[in-house]
Design a protein around this motif. Structure first.
Motif, PDB file in Angstrom:
ATOM      1  N   ASN A 145       0.851  -1.189   0.000  1.00  0.00           N
ATOM      2  CA  ASN A 145       0.000   0.000   0.000  1.00  0.00           C
ATOM      3  C   ASN A 145       0.888   1.241   0.000  1.00  0.00           C
ATOM      4  N   GLN A 159      -7.847  -0.018  -5.223  1.00  0.00           N
ATOM      5  CA  GLN A 159      -8.424   0.153  -3.895  1.00  0.00           C
ATOM      6  C   GLN A 159      -8.411  -1.183  -3.163  1.00  0.00           C
ATOM      7  N   SER A 160      -8.041  -1.148  -1.886  1.00  0.00           N
ATOM      8  CA  SER A 160      -7.991  -2.357  -1.075  1.00  0.00           C
ATOM      9  C   SER A 160      -9.396  -2.905  -0.852  1.00  0.00           C
ATOM     10  N   ASP A 161      -9.519  -4.224  -0.899  1.00  0.00           N
ATOM     11  CA  ASP A 161     -10.797  -4.869  -0.601  1.00  0.00           C
ATOM     12  C   ASP A 161     -11.135  -4.726   0.881  1.00  0.00           C
ATOM     13  N   LYS A 162     -10.112  -4.683   1.726  1.00  0.00           N
ATOM     14  CA  LYS A 162     -10.308  -4.641   3.177  1.00  0.00           C
ATOM     15  C   LYS A 162     -10.624  -3.232   3.683  1.00  0.00           C
ATOM     16  N   ASP A 163      -9.998  -2.217   3.078  1.00  0.00           N
ATOM     17  CA  ASP A 163     -10.171  -0.845   3.529  1.00  0.00           C
ATOM     18  C   ASP A 163     -10.211   0.059   2.303  1.00  0.00           C
ATOM     19  N   LYS A 164     -11.359   0.635   2.030  1.00  0.00           N
ATOM     20  CA  LYS A 164     -11.558   1.434   0.811  1.00  0.00           C
ATOM     21  C   LYS A 164     -10.684   2.688   0.778  1.00  0.00           C
ATOM     22  N   ASN A 223      -3.515  -0.085  -2.942  1.00  0.00           N
ATOM     23  CA  ASN A 223      -2.380  -0.987  -3.119  1.00  0.00           C
ATOM     24  C   ASN A 223      -1.779  -0.743  -4.498  1.00  0.00           C
TER      25      ASN A 223
END
Length: 154
Positions: A58, A90-95, A99
């Protein structure tokens, strides 16, 4: 008459010699990239190397690893994205988190740059013994510790 506390012996100080050497290396490396038709800066090469080693970092991790602040890294990544070397997702875990991934072109450019970098490192180390190299690396690590900065190896 000059006050003794204002005098700085630049010629016999490590800092200016480090600075001159880094500028020289940057210039020669940029010229070598240009001669080899590689559209890359040293800063972009460092990012490609970090992503090559650990794709999908990230932006915060990449900023830490490349010793850049977030805003200068964002500008650098935008240039690299425009060149199609990287892709931000965009991260799947935290928008809120992005990454960074190498594209196939980014991988190709990094691969193409490796012989140029290897040649540069060989040139830098010409006529320097293994003992001198080890001593210099240890001295540079001491300088880094003097600033209480954790520097990741490149």
């Amino acid at each position: 008459m000059k006050n003794d506390t204002s005098f700085i012996d630049f010629e016999n100080s490590i800092g200016p010699w480090l600075g001159r050497t880094v500028k020289l290396i940057d210039y020669v490396l940029q010229e070598a990239f240009a001669i080899n038709n590689i559209d890359l800066t040293k800063e972009q090469m460092v990012v490609l190397k970090k992503l090559h080693d650990n794709d999908g970092l990230n932006q915060n991790e990449l900023a830490f690893l490349t010793l850049r602040n977030k805003s200068s890294l964002t500008r650098l990544l935008t240039k690299m994205e425009n060149k199609k070397y990287i892709l931000r997702k965009q991260s799947d875990k935290d928008k809120r988190v992005k990454n960074i991934f190498l594209t196939s072109l980014g991988k190709e450019v990094f691969t193409k740059s490796k012989p140029v970098i290897k040649e540069m490192l060989t040139k830098i180390e010409t006529s320097i013994s293994n003992e001198e190299k080890e001593f210099m690396i240890n001295t540079l690590k001491k300088i880094q510790r003097n600033f209480n900065t954790k520097i990741e190896s490149f």
